[in-house]
Design a protein around this motif. Sequence first.
Motif, PDB file in Angstrom:
ATOM      1  N   GLN A  35       0.836  -1.191   0.000  1.00 24.36           N
ATOM      2  CA  GLN A  35       0.000   0.000   0.000  1.00 24.36           C
ATOM      3  C   GLN A  35       0.873   1.244   0.000  1.00 24.36           C
ATOM      4  O   GLN A  35       1.973   1.245   0.565  1.00 24.36           O
ATOM      5  CB  GLN A  35      -0.924   0.029   1.216  1.00 24.36           C
ATOM      6  N   VAL A  36       0.355   2.290  -0.623  1.00 24.65           N
ATOM      7  CA  VAL A  36       1.026   3.580  -0.668  1.00 24.65           C
ATOM      8  C   VAL A  36       0.076   4.602  -0.086  1.00 24.65           C
ATOM      9  O   VAL A  36      -1.115   4.628  -0.424  1.00 24.65           O
ATOM     10  CB  VAL A  36       1.386   3.959  -2.126  1.00 24.65           C
ATOM     11  N   GLY A  37       0.596   5.453   0.809  1.00 24.57           N
ATOM     12  CA  GLY A  37      -0.208   6.502   1.419  1.00 24.57           C
ATOM     13  C   GLY A  37       0.294   7.864   1.015  1.00 24.57           C
ATOM     14  O   GLY A  37       1.077   8.011   0.069  1.00 24.57           O
ATOM     15  N   LEU A  38      -0.142   8.884   1.744  1.00 28.89           N
ATOM     16  CA  LEU A  38       0.297  10.244   1.442  1.00 28.89           C
ATOM     17  C   LEU A  38       1.815  10.368   1.549  1.00 28.89           C
ATOM     18  O   LEU A  38       2.458  10.914   0.659  1.00 28.89           O
ATOM     19  CB  LEU A  38      -0.387  11.243   2.374  1.00 28.89           C
ATOM     20  N   ILE A  39       2.382   9.864   2.640  1.00 27.42           N
ATOM     21  CA  ILE A  39       3.839   9.841   2.805  1.00 27.42           C
ATOM     22  C   ILE A  39       4.212   8.492   3.386  1.00 27.42           C
ATOM     23  O   ILE A  39       4.219   8.295   4.595  1.00 27.42           O
ATOM     24  CB  ILE A  39       4.334  10.979   3.719  1.00 27.42           C
ATOM     25  N   GLY A  40       4.486   7.533   2.516  1.00 24.59           N
ATOM     26  CA  GLY A  40       4.923   6.241   2.990  1.00 24.59           C
ATOM     27  C   GLY A  40       4.533   5.104   2.068  1.00 24.59           C
ATOM     28  O   GLY A  40       3.691   5.254   1.180  1.00 24.59           O
ATOM     29  N   ILE A  41       5.171   3.966   2.314  1.00 20.18           N
ATOM     30  CA  ILE A  41       4.880   2.738   1.587  1.00 20.18           C
ATOM     31  C   ILE A  41       4.946   1.592   2.587  1.00 20.18           C
ATOM     32  O   ILE A  41       5.802   1.587   3.477  1.00 20.18           O
ATOM     33  CB  ILE A  41       5.847   2.530   0.405  1.00 20.18           C
ATOM     34  N   TRP A  42       4.016   0.621   2.477  1.00 20.98           N
ATOM     35  CA  TRP A  42       3.898  -0.457   3.439  1.00 20.98           C
ATOM     36  C   TRP A  42       3.683  -1.785   2.728  1.00 20.98           C
ATOM     37  O   TRP A  42       3.008  -1.842   1.696  1.00 20.98           O
ATOM     38  CB  TRP A  42       2.714  -0.236   4.375  1.00 20.98           C
ATOM     39  N   ALA A  43       4.189  -2.854   3.311  1.00 21.97           N
ATOM     40  CA  ALA A  43       3.843  -4.220   2.926  1.00 21.97           C
ATOM     41  C   ALA A  43       3.092  -4.813   4.106  1.00 21.97           C
ATOM     42  O   ALA A  43       3.465  -4.606   5.262  1.00 21.97           O
ATOM     43  CB  ALA A  43       5.096  -5.029   2.627  1.00 21.97           C
ATOM     44  N   HIS A  44       2.012  -5.553   3.825  1.00 19.33           N
ATOM     45  CA  HIS A  44       1.187  -6.066   4.915  1.00 19.33           C
ATOM     46  C   HIS A  44       0.715  -7.479   4.626  1.00 19.33           C
ATOM     47  O   HIS A  44       0.678  -7.923   3.480  1.00 19.33           O
ATOM     48  CB  HIS A  44      -0.021  -5.158   5.160  1.00 19.33           C
ATOM     49  N   ASN A  45       0.347  -8.169   5.693  1.00 23.67           N
ATOM     50  CA  ASN A  45      -0.276  -9.483   5.613  1.00 23.67           C
ATOM     51  C   ASN A  45      -1.374  -9.534   6.654  1.00 23.67           C
ATOM     52  O   ASN A  45      -1.182  -9.118   7.793  1.00 23.67           O
ATOM     53  CB  ASN A  45       0.743 -10.594   5.862  1.00 23.67           C
ATOM     54  N   GLU A  46      -2.541 -10.053   6.247  1.00 23.52           N
ATOM     55  CA  GLU A  46      -3.650 -10.256   7.173  1.00 23.52           C
ATOM     56  C   GLU A  46      -3.892 -11.750   7.283  1.00 23.52           C
ATOM     57  O   GLU A  46      -4.174 -12.406   6.293  1.00 23.52           O
ATOM     58  CB  GLU A  46      -4.911  -9.536   6.699  1.00 23.52           C
ATOM     59  N   LEU A  47      -3.790 -12.270   8.485  1.00 28.72           N
ATOM     60  CA  LEU A  47      -3.942 -13.689   8.760  1.00 28.72           C
ATOM     61  C   LEU A  47      -5.260 -13.917   9.492  1.00 28.72           C
ATOM     62  O   LEU A  47      -5.538 -13.279  10.508  1.00 28.72           O
ATOM     63  CB  LEU A  47      -2.773 -14.183   9.612  1.00 28.72           C
ATOM     64  N   LYS A  48      -6.086 -14.840   8.983  1.00 30.26           N
ATOM     65  CA  LYS A  48      -7.401 -15.108   9.556  1.00 30.26           C
ATOM     66  C   LYS A  48      -7.280 -15.769  10.919  1.00 30.26           C
ATOM     67  O   LYS A  48      -6.572 -16.759  11.085  1.00 30.26           O
ATOM     68  CB  LYS A  48      -8.182 -16.027   8.616  1.00 30.26           C
ATOM     69  N   LEU A  49      -7.969 -15.210  11.927  1.00 24.78           N
ATOM     70  CA  LEU A  49      -8.053 -15.798  13.260  1.00 24.78           C
ATOM     71  C   LEU A  49      -9.424 -16.412  13.507  1.00 24.78           C
ATOM     72  O   LEU A  49      -9.540 -17.409  14.214  1.00 24.78           O
ATOM     73  CB  LEU A  49      -7.752 -14.757  14.331  1.00 24.78           C
ATOM     74  N   SER A  50     -10.479 -15.802  12.962  1.00 27.57           N
ATOM     75  CA  SER A  50     -11.844 -16.337  13.030  1.00 27.57           C
ATOM     76  C   SER A  50     -12.591 -15.828  11.799  1.00 27.57           C
ATOM     77  O   SER A  50     -11.980 -15.220  10.922  1.00 27.57           O
ATOM     78  CB  SER A  50     -12.537 -15.909  14.325  1.00 27.57           C
ATOM     79  N   ASN A  51     -13.897 -16.040  11.728  1.00 26.86           N
ATOM     80  CA  ASN A  51     -14.655 -15.619  10.543  1.00 26.86           C
ATOM     81  C   ASN A  51     -14.654 -14.117  10.320  1.00 26.86           C
ATOM     82  O   ASN A  51     -14.818 -13.666   9.198  1.00 26.86           O
ATOM     83  CB  ASN A  51     -16.101 -16.112  10.636  1.00 26.86           C
ATOM     84  N   GLN A  52     -14.477 -13.329  11.386  1.00 22.26           N
ATOM     85  CA  GLN A  52     -14.511 -11.878  11.254  1.00 22.26           C
ATOM     86  C   GLN A  52     -13.256 -11.184  11.767  1.00 22.26           C
ATOM     87  O   GLN A  52     -13.150  -9.967  11.664  1.00 22.26           O
ATOM     88  CB  GLN A  52     -15.719 -11.310  12.009  1.00 22.26           C
ATOM     89  N   VAL A  53     -12.303 -11.920  12.314  1.00 25.49           N
ATOM     90  CA  VAL A  53     -11.124 -11.314  12.931  1.00 25.49           C
ATOM     91  C   VAL A  53      -9.862 -11.753  12.192  1.00 25.49           C
ATOM     92  O   VAL A  53      -9.687 -12.932  11.891  1.00 25.49           O
ATOM     93  CB  VAL A  53     -11.018 -11.698  14.427  1.00 25.49           C
ATOM     94  N   VAL A  54      -9.000 -10.777  11.905  1.00 27.03           N
ATOM     95  CA  VAL A  54      -7.702 -11.049  11.298  1.00 27.03           C
ATOM     96  C   VAL A  54      -6.613 -10.384  12.137  1.00 27.03           C
ATOM     97  O   VAL A  54      -6.882  -9.472  12.919  1.00 27.03           O
ATOM     98  CB  VAL A  54      -7.619 -10.520   9.841  1.00 27.03           C
ATOM     99  N   LEU A  55      -5.399 -10.857  11.972  1.00 31.50           N
ATOM    100  CA  LEU A  55      -4.237 -10.217  12.589  1.00 31.50           C
ATOM    101  C   LEU A  55      -3.403  -9.639  11.461  1.00 31.50           C
ATOM    102  O   LEU A  55      -2.876 -10.370  10.624  1.00 31.50           O
ATOM    103  CB  LEU A  55      -3.418 -11.216  13.407  1.00 31.50           C
ATOM    104  N   ARG A  56      -3.320  -8.327  11.418  1.00 31.89           N
ATOM    105  CA  ARG A  56      -2.583  -7.638  10.356  1.00 31.89           C
ATOM    106  C   ARG A  56      -1.189  -7.307  10.865  1.00 31.89           C
ATOM    107  O   ARG A  56      -1.032  -6.681  11.912  1.00 31.89           O
ATOM    108  CB  ARG A  56      -3.313  -6.364   9.961  1.00 31.89           C
ATOM    109  N   SER A  57      -0.178  -7.724  10.113  1.00 25.14           N
ATOM    110  CA  SER A  57       1.205  -7.338  10.391  1.00 25.14           C
ATOM    111  C   SER A  57       1.668  -6.462   9.234  1.00 25.14           C
ATOM    112  O   SER A  57       1.304  -6.678   8.084  1.00 25.14           O
ATOM    113  CB  SER A  57       2.090  -8.567  10.550  1.00 25.14           C
ATOM    114  N   GLU A  58       2.485  -5.474   9.577  1.00 24.48           N
ATOM    115  CA  GLU A  58       2.832  -4.458   8.585  1.00 24.48           C
ATOM    116  C   GLU A  58       4.261  -3.993   8.803  1.00 24.48           C
ATOM    117  O   GLU A  58       4.708  -3.849   9.937  1.00 24.48           O
ATOM    118  CB  GLU A  58       1.854  -3.295   8.767  1.00 24.48           C
ATOM    119  N   ILE A  59       4.975  -3.760   7.716  1.00 26.18           N
ATOM    120  CA  ILE A  59       6.311  -3.168   7.765  1.00 26.18           C
ATOM    121  C   ILE A  59       6.371  -2.117   6.666  1.00 26.18           C
ATOM    122  O   ILE A  59       5.802  -2.314   5.590  1.00 26.18           O
ATOM    123  CB  ILE A  59       7.418  -4.230   7.609  1.00 26.18           C
ATOM    124  N   GLY A  60       7.013  -0.998   6.971  1.00 26.87           N
ATOM    125  CA  GLY A  60       7.056   0.036   5.954  1.00 26.87           C
ATOM    126  C   GLY A  60       7.905   1.219   6.334  1.00 26.87           C
ATOM    127  O   GLY A  60       8.616   1.222   7.349  1.00 26.87           O
TER     128      GLY A  60
END
Length: 173
Positions: A35-60
């Motif tokens: 993802q790219v924002g106003l000032i920055g760039i990020w790589a992310h992963n969202e891992l499923k924990l349940s039907n509606q919950v994920v754990l997002r990890s991000e580095i950027g």
Amino acid sequence: MTKVVFASLLVMSSYFGFSQNTTDASVEKSVFGIQVGLIGIWAHNELKLSNQVVLRSEIGLAGVNTANIEPLLALEPRWYYNINKRANKGKRIDGNSGNYISFRTSYRFFDSSEADKNEQNYLFFTPTWGIRRNIGNHFNYEAGIGVGLGFFNNNEKKVGYTSYLNLKIGYRF
């Protein structure tokens, strides 16, 4: 007696008929993207924990302006609270498209450009609300907002309020 049985069957058939229209939608097992924002760039992963919950990890790399771009690590549990509602209305939920509430924890590494070279590290805990929507098959956008606590580690340790604003466009692999 037959009227009671008939009425019971009629009520139960309408109940089961309506229950078939609801779907038990779920977030995706794993979502990886950049993802790219106003000032920055990020790589992310969202891992499923349940039907509606994920754990997002991000580095950027991010900052408040181009002079203060800093490496960033973030961990964020997200609850996509309207996945079922979107699926029932026929709206897209692929790529975890929906509204979410999260508790963002981020750590920024910062080396000031001042002459004394004081190292400063920032730790943020921010409850947030946001949305993610898809544009086509692979592109998406996110918007989010939150207010939380920041812990600043320089010559004197400080705790203060911090705000979080998230405006990003991304590509999902």
